[in-house]
Design an enzyme around this catalytic site. Structure first.
Site, PDB file in Angstrom:
ATOM      1  N   GLY A  54       0.793  -1.229   0.000  1.00  0.00           N
ATOM      2  CA  GLY A  54       0.000   0.000   0.000  1.00  0.00           C
ATOM      3  C   GLY A  54       0.819   1.269   0.000  1.00  0.00           C
ATOM      4  O   GLY A  54       0.260   2.357   0.091  1.00  0.00           O
ATOM      5  N   CYS A  55       2.143   1.158  -0.099  1.00  0.00           N
ATOM      6  CA  CYS A  55       2.998   2.346  -0.124  1.00  0.00           C
ATOM      7  C   CYS A  55       3.319   2.709  -1.571  1.00  0.00           C
ATOM      8  O   CYS A  55       3.459   1.843  -2.417  1.00  0.00           O
ATOM      9  CB  CYS A  55       4.303   2.089   0.635  1.00  0.00           C
ATOM     10  SG  CYS A  55       4.060   1.821   2.399  1.00  0.00           S
ATOM     11  N   ALA A  56       3.444   4.010  -1.831  1.00  0.00           N
ATOM     12  CA  ALA A  56       3.801   4.478  -3.165  1.00  0.00           C
ATOM     13  C   ALA A  56       5.202   4.000  -3.534  1.00  0.00           C
ATOM     14  O   ALA A  56       5.491   3.733  -4.691  1.00  0.00           O
ATOM     15  CB  ALA A  56       3.738   6.005  -3.221  1.00  0.00           C
ATOM     16  N   ALA A  57       6.068   3.897  -2.530  1.00  0.00           N
ATOM     17  CA  ALA A  57       7.440   3.444  -2.732  1.00  0.00           C
ATOM     18  C   ALA A  57       7.599   2.062  -2.109  1.00  0.00           C
ATOM     19  O   ALA A  57       6.691   1.560  -1.453  1.00  0.00           O
ATOM     20  CB  ALA A  57       8.389   4.422  -2.056  1.00  0.00           C
TER      21      ALA A  57
END
Length: 140
Positions: A54-57
């Site tokens: 769920g993290c962009a990175a």
């Protein structure tokens, strides 16, 4: 951080630091600087199981138990995500599962004004990081 500092004391320190920084540009720069202070994550901890979804990175979060306390190590391929996780580790690492679960992270992050300063995707990633830390505490 000393054992004498409660999680609320650490939050109060962070709120004070953020207040001194004033604008959001300064605060985001400060968060990025926090990330630069993270100890490097070992290759053994850079596993798929330690990735935070769920993290962009890409964000890795490893947990180990030291007596009654949970100690977290983390890294990211993004400077801002690395800073966000460093901030969370300052609050959570070295705490007991009960301390972690008894702390209202959403309210704390709102006090710092972090979610409103981040894009929706980065704010979701920050919530995912908190979720992973709370899950580790719940299963400890």
């Amino acid at each position: 951080m000393t054992d004498a500092s409660s999680i609320d004391d650490v939050l109060a320190e962070l709120v004070e630091e953020f207040d001194l920084l004033g604008d959001w540009e300064g605060r985001i720069e400060y968060v990025i600087e926090l990330g630069k202070g993270l100890a490097p994550l070992t290759d053994e901890d850079r596993t798929e199981a330690n990735k935070v979804p769920g993290c962009a990175a890409q964000v890795w979060l490893a947990v180990r138990r030291e007596g009654d306390h949970l100690v977290f190590a983390a890294d990211s391929d993004s400077a801002l995500s690395k800073g966000n996780i460093a901030l969370l580790l300052r609050l959570y690492s070295g705490r007991t599962p009960a301390e972690i679960l008894g702390f209202d992270a959403r309210a704390a992050l709102d006090r710092l004004g972090l979610p409103s300063a981040l894009t929706r995707q980065r704010a979701n990633g920050l919530n995912s990081m908190v979720g992973r830390i709370r899950d580790a505490a719940a299963t400890a």
